[in-house]
Design a protein around this motif. Structure first.
Motif, PDB file in Angstrom:
ATOM      1  N   TYR A 112       0.868  -1.088  -0.083  1.00 28.38           N
ATOM      2  CA  TYR A 112      -0.097  -0.129   0.010  1.00 28.38           C
ATOM      3  C   TYR A 112       0.930   1.277  -0.012  1.00 28.38           C
ATOM      4  N   LYS A 113       2.072   1.189   0.029  1.00 31.11           N
ATOM      5  CA  LYS A 113       2.994   2.251  -0.131  1.00 31.11           C
ATOM      6  C   LYS A 113       3.948   2.259  -1.231  1.00 31.11           C
ATOM      7  N   GLU A 114       3.753   1.375  -2.137  1.00 28.62           N
ATOM      8  CA  GLU A 114       4.492   1.254  -3.279  1.00 28.62           C
ATOM      9  C   GLU A 114       4.758   2.462  -4.225  1.00 28.62           C
ATOM     10  N   LYS A 115       3.562   2.900  -4.392  1.00 28.36           N
ATOM     11  CA  LYS A 115       3.476   4.283  -5.384  1.00 28.36           C
ATOM     12  C   LYS A 115       3.808   5.636  -4.556  1.00 28.36           C
ATOM     13  N   GLU A 116       3.821   5.589  -3.232  1.00 31.35           N
ATOM     14  CA  GLU A 116       4.318   6.741  -2.639  1.00 31.35           C
ATOM     15  C   GLU A 116       5.940   6.658  -2.650  1.00 31.35           C
ATOM     16  N   MET A 117       6.616   5.424  -2.516  1.00 29.16           N
ATOM     17  CA  MET A 117       7.825   5.123  -2.560  1.00 29.16           C
ATOM     18  C   MET A 117       8.486   5.567  -4.003  1.00 29.16           C
ATOM     19  N   ALA A 118       7.573   5.217  -5.054  1.00 26.52           N
ATOM     20  CA  ALA A 118       7.997   5.572  -6.284  1.00 26.52           C
ATOM     21  C   ALA A 118       8.623   7.054  -6.746  1.00 26.52           C
ATOM     22  N   PHE A 119       7.652   7.794  -5.905  1.00 23.01           N
ATOM     23  CA  PHE A 119       7.730   9.484  -6.173  1.00 23.01           C
ATOM     24  C   PHE A 119       8.420   9.966  -5.106  1.00 23.01           C
ATOM     25  N   THR A 120       9.013   9.277  -4.105  1.00 19.57           N
ATOM     26  CA  THR A 120       9.883  10.102  -2.997  1.00 19.57           C
ATOM     27  C   THR A 120      11.425   9.731  -3.213  1.00 19.57           C
ATOM     28  N   GLU A 121      12.111  10.788  -3.018  1.00 21.11           N
ATOM     29  CA  GLU A 121      13.421  11.048  -3.546  1.00 21.11           C
ATOM     30  C   GLU A 121      14.261   9.893  -3.233  1.00 21.11           C
ATOM     31  N   TYR A 122      14.259   9.573  -2.032  1.00 20.17           N
ATOM     32  CA  TYR A 122      15.177   8.520  -1.504  1.00 20.17           C
ATOM     33  C   TYR A 122      14.508   6.912  -1.606  1.00 20.17           C
ATOM     34  N   ALA A 123      13.301   6.905  -1.196  1.00 21.41           N
ATOM     35  CA  ALA A 123      12.620   5.592  -1.231  1.00 21.41           C
ATOM     36  C   ALA A 123      12.543   5.103  -2.512  1.00 21.41           C
ATOM     37  N   THR A 124      12.603   5.884  -3.759  1.00 18.49           N
ATOM     38  CA  THR A 124      12.704   5.498  -4.925  1.00 18.49           C
ATOM     39  C   THR A 124      13.748   4.388  -5.362  1.00 18.49           C
ATOM     40  N   TYR A 125      14.980   4.689  -4.727  1.00 18.59           N
ATOM     41  CA  TYR A 125      16.103   3.763  -4.844  1.00 18.59           C
ATOM     42  C   TYR A 125      15.870   2.317  -4.354  1.00 18.59           C
ATOM     43  N   VAL A 126      15.324   2.368  -3.013  1.00 19.24           N
ATOM     44  CA  VAL A 126      14.914   1.172  -2.299  1.00 19.24           C
ATOM     45  C   VAL A 126      13.833   0.255  -3.095  1.00 19.24           C
ATOM     46  N   LEU A 127      12.951   1.159  -3.669  1.00 18.58           N
ATOM     47  CA  LEU A 127      11.964   0.135  -4.683  1.00 18.58           C
ATOM     48  C   LEU A 127      12.481  -0.254  -5.813  1.00 18.58           C
ATOM     49  N   GLN A 128      13.571   0.499  -6.417  1.00 13.55           N
ATOM     50  CA  GLN A 128      14.217   0.001  -7.731  1.00 13.55           C
ATOM     51  C   GLN A 128      15.269  -1.194  -7.202  1.00 13.55           C
ATOM     52  N   LYS A 129      15.493  -1.194  -6.119  1.00 13.11           N
ATOM     53  CA  LYS A 129      16.397  -2.504  -5.599  1.00 13.11           C
ATOM     54  C   LYS A 129      15.429  -3.561  -5.412  1.00 13.11           C
ATOM     55  N   ILE A 130      14.190  -3.315  -4.776  1.00 11.92           N
ATOM     56  CA  ILE A 130      13.317  -4.466  -4.577  1.00 11.92           C
ATOM     57  C   ILE A 130      13.095  -5.143  -5.883  1.00 11.92           C
ATOM     58  N   ILE A 131      12.543  -4.182  -7.034  1.00 13.43           N
ATOM     59  CA  ILE A 131      12.502  -4.735  -8.237  1.00 13.43           C
ATOM     60  C   ILE A 131      13.701  -5.461  -8.909  1.00 13.43           C
ATOM     61  N   ALA A 132      14.664  -5.172  -8.655  1.00 10.65           N
ATOM     62  CA  ALA A 132      15.959  -5.762  -9.287  1.00 10.65           C
ATOM     63  C   ALA A 132      16.146  -7.211  -8.506  1.00 10.65           C
ATOM     64  N   ILE A 133      15.831  -7.150  -7.058  1.00  8.28           N
ATOM     65  CA  ILE A 133      16.114  -8.433  -6.468  1.00  8.28           C
ATOM     66  C   ILE A 133      14.879  -9.548  -6.311  1.00  8.28           C
ATOM     67  N   ILE A 134      13.819  -9.107  -6.276  1.00 14.41           N
ATOM     68  CA  ILE A 134      12.633  -9.975  -6.183  1.00 14.41           C
ATOM     69  C   ILE A 134      11.961 -10.315  -7.248  1.00 14.41           C
ATOM     70  N   PRO A 135      11.913 -11.599  -7.603  1.00 17.70           N
ATOM     71  CA  PRO A 135      11.513 -11.951  -8.788  1.00 17.70           C
ATOM     72  C   PRO A 135      10.199 -11.463  -9.238  1.00 17.70           C
ATOM     73  N   ASP A 136       9.918 -11.027 -10.375  1.00 11.63           N
ATOM     74  CA  ASP A 136       8.792 -10.435 -10.732  1.00 11.63           C
ATOM     75  C   ASP A 136       7.484 -11.328 -10.681  1.00 11.63           C
ATOM     76  N   ASN A 137       7.543 -12.488 -10.506  1.00  7.97           N
ATOM     77  CA  ASN A 137       6.498 -13.471 -10.251  1.00  7.97           C
ATOM     78  C   ASN A 137       6.151 -13.630  -8.745  1.00  7.97           C
ATOM     79  N   LYS A 138       6.719 -12.993  -7.970  1.00 11.56           N
ATOM     80  CA  LYS A 138       6.458 -12.716  -6.584  1.00 11.56           C
ATOM     81  C   LYS A 138       6.243 -11.309  -6.034  1.00 11.56           C
TER      82      LYS A 138
END
Length: 180
Positions: free
Chosen positions: A77-103
């Motif tokens: 429920y905070k994914e979109k908020e993270m995407a638009f937030t200056e520092y949280a966006t990097y964490v979200l990008q890392k999550i996308i890179a390390i957690i398989p897309d089917n999960k």
């Protein structure tokens, strides 16, 4: 160490270095426990300059499904908020890179459903680009292309969106033009 203290240390300009070093020495059970302890503060930690570094280092040690599920729950429920937030966006990008897309089905859907908005923002554009580069689910690629096509003129003329269009051409050209 109480969970409040852990969150404070992770966000501290000096404490984050200690905690990053500590992550390297932890076993899988302690990494999972750490994720569970900070779960309610995960996004708040991600929003800070030091916190984003702490979390990105922690994410390097995510190595099984249980850990991946804990991370996904922590950002729910905070994914979109993270995407638009200056520092949280990097964490979200890392999550996308390390957690398989089917999960990360919910996160995938949020990215696709908000493709136009994500394309037009300096922070979130990189989330979208990371998604394009790492996604392996053909249906997601098709849905994303359709979402981008609906707003192609707006996105392609935007200072950030034009990079998304370029990235799609580079990464997904086969889906756009077929094999001919």
């Amino acid at each position: 160490l109480k969970k409040e203290g852990l969150s404070i240390i992770m966000r501290n300009i000096y404490g984050n270095y200690f905690i990053q070093d500590l992550f390297q020495k932890m076993n899988k059970d302690l990494i999972l426990l750490t994720v569970e302890l900070i779960s309610s503060e995960f996004v708040n930690i991600a929003k800070t300059p030091s916190g984003t570094h702490s979390l990105q280092t922690l994410l390097n040690y995510i190595s099984n499904s249980e850990m991946e599920i804990s991370i996904i729950k922590a950002i729910k429920y905070k994914e979109k908020e993270m995407a638009f937030t200056e520092y949280a966006t990097y964490v979200l990008q890392k999550i996308i890179a390390i957690i398989p897309d089917n999960k990360r089905i919910r996160l995938n859907n949020i990215i696709i459903e908000n493709a136009k908005e994500l394309s037009l923002n300096a922070n979130s554009v990189f989330v979208l680009k990371k998604f394009i580069m790492t996604n392996t689910i053909e249906e997601n690629k098709k849905r994303l292309i359709n979402a981008i096509k609906k707003h192609f003129l707006i996105i392609s003329q935007n200072p950030f969106g034009n990079y998304v269009i370029q990235n799609i051409f580079e990464e997904l050209a086969l889906l756009l033009f077929g094999s001919n």
